[in-house]
Design a protein around this motif. Sequence first.
Motif, PDB file in Angstrom:
ATOM      1  N   THR A 150      -6.791  -3.516  -0.185  1.00 18.88           N
ATOM      2  CA  THR A 150      -7.105  -4.775   0.474  1.00 18.88           C
ATOM      3  C   THR A 150      -6.558  -5.904  -0.396  1.00 18.88           C
ATOM      4  OG1 THR A 150      -9.215  -5.154  -0.650  1.00 18.88           O
ATOM      5  CG2 THR A 150      -9.271  -3.779   1.347  1.00 18.88           C
ATOM      6  N   ALA A 198       0.831  -1.208   0.000  1.00 19.62           N
ATOM      7  CA  ALA A 198       0.000   0.000   0.000  1.00 19.62           C
ATOM      8  C   ALA A 198       0.865   1.258   0.000  1.00 19.62           C
ATOM      9  CB  ALA A 198      -0.942  -0.008   1.196  1.00 19.62           C
ATOM     10  N   THR A 200      -8.122  -5.769  -3.858  1.00 18.88           N
ATOM     11  CA  THR A 200      -7.913  -4.611  -4.723  1.00 18.88           C
ATOM     12  C   THR A 200      -7.177  -5.037  -5.992  1.00 18.88           C
ATOM     13  OG1 THR A 200      -7.778  -3.168  -2.780  1.00 18.88           O
ATOM     14  CG2 THR A 200      -6.901  -2.299  -4.851  1.00 18.88           C
ATOM     15  N   THR A 226      -9.118   5.325  -1.452  1.00 16.02           N
ATOM     16  CA  THR A 226      -9.218   3.898  -1.736  1.00 16.02           C
ATOM     17  C   THR A 226      -8.354   3.117  -0.768  1.00 16.02           C
ATOM     18  OG1 THR A 226      -9.515   4.348  -4.090  1.00 16.02           O
ATOM     19  CG2 THR A 226      -8.869   2.118  -3.503  1.00 16.02           C
ATOM     20  N   GLU A 227      -8.962   2.157  -0.091  1.00 19.80           N
ATOM     21  CA  GLU A 227      -8.221   1.294   0.818  1.00 19.80           C
ATOM     22  C   GLU A 227      -7.665   0.114   0.024  1.00 19.80           C
ATOM     23  OE1 GLU A 227      -8.871  -1.537   4.749  1.00 19.80           O
ATOM     24  OE2 GLU A 227     -10.544  -0.373   3.966  1.00 19.80           O
TER      25      GLU A 227
END
Length: 107
Positions: free
Chosen positions: A40, A22, A43, A37-38
Amino acid sequence: MTTTRPTGSVRADEAAVLADLAAMIEQILGEYGLDGTEITMDTRFGRDLELESIDLVTLAGLLEERYGRLVNFAEFVASMELEEIIELSAGRLVEHVCLCLKAAGRV
């Protein structure tokens, strides 16, 4: 021939690798950032983050900088079909990184 080694403390658990990934993606996106936007395990690099091929090249360099040559992103994607690369998820890359680190005894 120079062998690159991992920088700093390297942990092979999925949460740590996902956090590293990330941070790398945030660095690649620069001023555009993640825009809330996280990242994960689900993703997708293309669909969710809209990363382009040059971004994946940059990611490959950051992975090598972080983990050394233990993790070879180019070799990883070379074994995939085009559709698999397009649909590549953070989770699949995290699992690959963890496998590489564990194989090298970096648990």
